[in-house]
Design a protein around this motif. Structure first.
Motif, PDB file in Angstrom:
ATOM      1  N   ASP A  65       0.835  -1.162   0.085  1.00  0.00           N
ATOM      2  CA  ASP A  65       0.041  -0.060   0.058  1.00  0.00           C
ATOM      3  C   ASP A  65       0.839   1.034  -0.075  1.00  0.00           C
ATOM      4  OD1 ASP A  65      -2.238  -1.372  -0.041  1.00  0.00           O
ATOM      5  OD2 ASP A  65      -2.603  -1.358   2.259  1.00  0.00           O
ATOM      6  N   LYS A  66       1.986   1.333   0.813  1.00  0.00           N
ATOM      7  CA  LYS A  66       2.955   2.658   0.867  1.00  0.00           C
ATOM      8  C   LYS A  66       3.577   2.746  -0.519  1.00  0.00           C
ATOM      9  CE  LYS A  66       3.813   2.388   5.852  1.00  0.00           C
ATOM     10  NZ  LYS A  66       4.814   2.082   6.857  1.00  0.00           N
TER      11      LYS A  66
ATOM     12  N   ARG B 130       1.007   4.032  -2.987  1.00  0.00           N
ATOM     13  CA  ARG B 130       0.537   5.569  -2.737  1.00  0.00           C
ATOM     14  C   ARG B 130       1.511   6.506  -2.834  1.00  0.00           C
ATOM     15  NH1 ARG B 130      -3.095   2.494   0.859  1.00  0.00           N
ATOM     16  NH2 ARG B 130      -5.219   2.576   0.070  1.00  0.00           N
ATOM     17  N   CYS B 131       2.688   6.246  -2.878  1.00  0.00           N
ATOM     18  CA  CYS B 131       3.604   7.363  -2.595  1.00  0.00           C
ATOM     19  C   CYS B 131       3.699   8.215  -3.549  1.00  0.00           C
ATOM     20  CB  CYS B 131       4.951   6.660  -2.295  1.00  0.00           C
ATOM     21  SG  CYS B 131       5.737   6.012  -3.762  1.00  0.00           S
TER      22      CYS B 131
ATOM     23  N   ASP C  54       7.948   9.635   1.395  1.00  0.00           N
ATOM     24  CA  ASP C  54       8.595   8.279   1.237  1.00  0.00           C
ATOM     25  C   ASP C  54       9.205   7.791  -0.058  1.00  0.00           C
ATOM     26  OD1 ASP C  54       6.059   7.902   0.652  1.00  0.00           O
ATOM     27  OD2 ASP C  54       5.823   6.095   1.648  1.00  0.00           O
TER      28      ASP C  54
ATOM     29  N   GLN D  45      10.900   4.186  -0.892  1.00  0.00           N
ATOM     30  CA  GLN D  45      10.082   3.153  -1.647  1.00  0.00           C
ATOM     31  C   GLN D  45      10.858   2.811  -2.888  1.00  0.00           C
ATOM     32  OE1 GLN D  45       7.586   1.381  -0.638  1.00  0.00           O
ATOM     33  NE2 GLN D  45       7.351   2.706   1.158  1.00  0.00           N
TER      34      GLN D  45
END
Length: 465
Positions: free
Chosen positions: A248-249, A252-253, A271, A275
């Motif tokens: 998810d991170k 969405r970054c 982030d 990532q």
């Protein structure tokens, strides 16, 4: 090779009767240089920008702060007329203006490539275009076909929404299509349409993209024809790609999305570097065994034996010195922080980063075409020798990372139009923000800065900037 011999070689290649007929050759490339009137010159922009209908003092302060840290030159890079303060009183991020920019860049790059290679439009068998944000109907591929009059049976594809990694990521498709279609030439066009990506809102995480993204594009001619092997510059040796959107991170970054007020823009999370680093680690782990020297393979084997079978504690995972198995690096110039983060993760010397920082300085983040600007810089200002290896790294939203390894086939030194303004290779002193601290100190002393000890930033703080 005579015309008859070339034709015979192509026939045999098409039948798979010649060795190497499955190879993917990079024949040549052309990176587009916009007209000088679209160049971003900060002193002029500050004056006219204050007359914009969207102007606010806090917007100017943010843009100035981001630009100073970005690695972009304050007197280079280019924006299209529709969002260039010197050419419009307010931004016009509409479909019509986006089409004008796309046509200017893509047609300009393709025309230069066809002219320099002597390739006729009817010689193109396959066409692949990509641009992440703006997607036209008919597509950008159709626009190229219409303008140049490509054949009715040309195999054409357009890719959108795939982010900055696309310029390297699609080398997997180039490889697969050419393997499926012997005796073919493929035209690849990578670009981004900055007009449509302009963000008019106030959210800082989206306004940053207005400062670092710039117009640009590159056209590349690939072939698997045996006759083209004699004039080709490079052969695609290896390619890997990784996609971490299941997390998810990572998903969405980076996104092209609306803010709370409905204004759409490119969202860049804090982030992004982390990532990108996680995805790049996967890609490097996959490509490393394919390119390491015999000595490095032996060291890796010893490391594995010590960890897995001898139970040695605290032993870090083996990472090769990439500068010993690759000659040049072309890394996505997403921004200063992205380049510094990747440099730290790969433990590369500052000299290995210069082609990427050169592209960032003079052209900014041109999305899918950034590494191709670095490629043309390398050919123009440094030169490549037969047998040398080039690592091309693309990364972008998703998170997606791809690595291509190119094997040089002949002496390559070409004065690309995109880099004719340079008289030779850049040094760290030529960059708006230095790569290493020693260069920063030298630049400060040369400029006569009144600091007894010039401010120092570690690699970690530079990557976080």
């Amino acid at each position: 090779m005579t015309t008859a011999a070339a034709a015979a070689a192509d026939v045999l290649s098409g039948l798979g009767l010649l060795p190497g007929s499955g190879s993917v050759y990079l024949v040549d490339m052309a990176s587009y240089r916009p007209p000088d009137e679209l160049r971003m010159v900060m002193p002029e922009l500050r004056n006219v920008g204050r007359q914009w209908k969207l102007y606010m003092p806090e917007t100017e302060r943010l843009a100035t702060k981001v630009l100073e840290k970005s690695g972009l030159s304050p007197n280079a890079t280019y924006l299209p007329p529709a969002v260039h303060p010197c050419h419009t009183m307010e931004p016009l991020p509409c479909h019509g203006e986006a089409h004008c920019e796309a046509e200017m860049v893509m047609i300009g790059a393709v025309r230069e490539l066809l002219d320099k290679t002597g390739t006729k439009p009817e010689d193109i068998d396959i066409l692949i275009t990509c641009a992440s944000i703006w997607c036209a109907t008919p597509s950008q591929a159709a626009m190229v076909i219409n303008h140049f009059g490509l054949r009715e049976d040309v195999q054409a594809y357009h890719f959108g929404g795939m982010g900055c990694a696309t310029g390297v990521l699609l080398m997997a498709l180039v490889k697969d299509i050419l393997r499926a279609r012997p005796n073919s030439r493929l035209l690849f066009v990578a670009s981004e349409t900055t007009t449509f990506a302009f963000y008019p809102g106030m959210e800082v995480s989206r306004r940053v993209s207005n400062v670092i993204f710039r117009m640009g594009g590159t056209a590349v001619l690939f072939s698997n024809k045996r006759s083209d092997a004699l004039r080709a510059k490079y052969r695609l040796q290896h390619h890997v790609r990784f996609h971490t959107s299941a997390d998810d991170k990572a998903y969405r970054c980076i996104s092209w999305s609306p803010d709370d007020e409905g204004h759409v823009g490119v969202y860049l999370g804090k982030d992004v570097v982390d990532q990108a680093g996680a995805a790049l680690t996967m890609a490097l782990s996959a490509i490393s065994p394919k390119i390491m020297t015999w000595t490095q393979l032996g060291e890796a084997a010893c490391n594995l034996v010590q960890k897995r079978w001898l139970g040695v504690q605290g032993l870090k995972r083996y990472q090769p010195d990439f500068s010993k198995c690759v000659d040049y690096f072309l890394i996505h110039a997403g921004g200063y922080a992205v380049l510094k983060g990747i440099q730290a993760g790969m433990r590369l010397p500052a000299s290995a980063m210069l082609p990427s920082f050169a592209a960032l300085r003079d052209y900014g983040n041109t999305s899918a075409s950034t590494t191709w600007y670095s490629f043309s810089y390398l050919e123009s200002c440094v030169g490549v020798k037969p047998g040398q290896k080039i690592m091309q790294i693309g990364c972008g939203g998703g998170m997606k990372v791809a690595i291509a390894i190119w094997h040089c086939l002949r002496d390559v030194r070409e004065n690309h139009k995109a880099w004719r303004h340079l008289s030779g290779p850049l040094t760290e002193a030529d960059l708006p923000r230095s790569i290493s601290e020693s260069a920063k100190l030298a630049a400060a002393l040369k400029a006569g800065a009144g600091h007894e000890k010039p401010p120092v930033a570690t690699a970690a703080t530079a990557a976080a900037a």
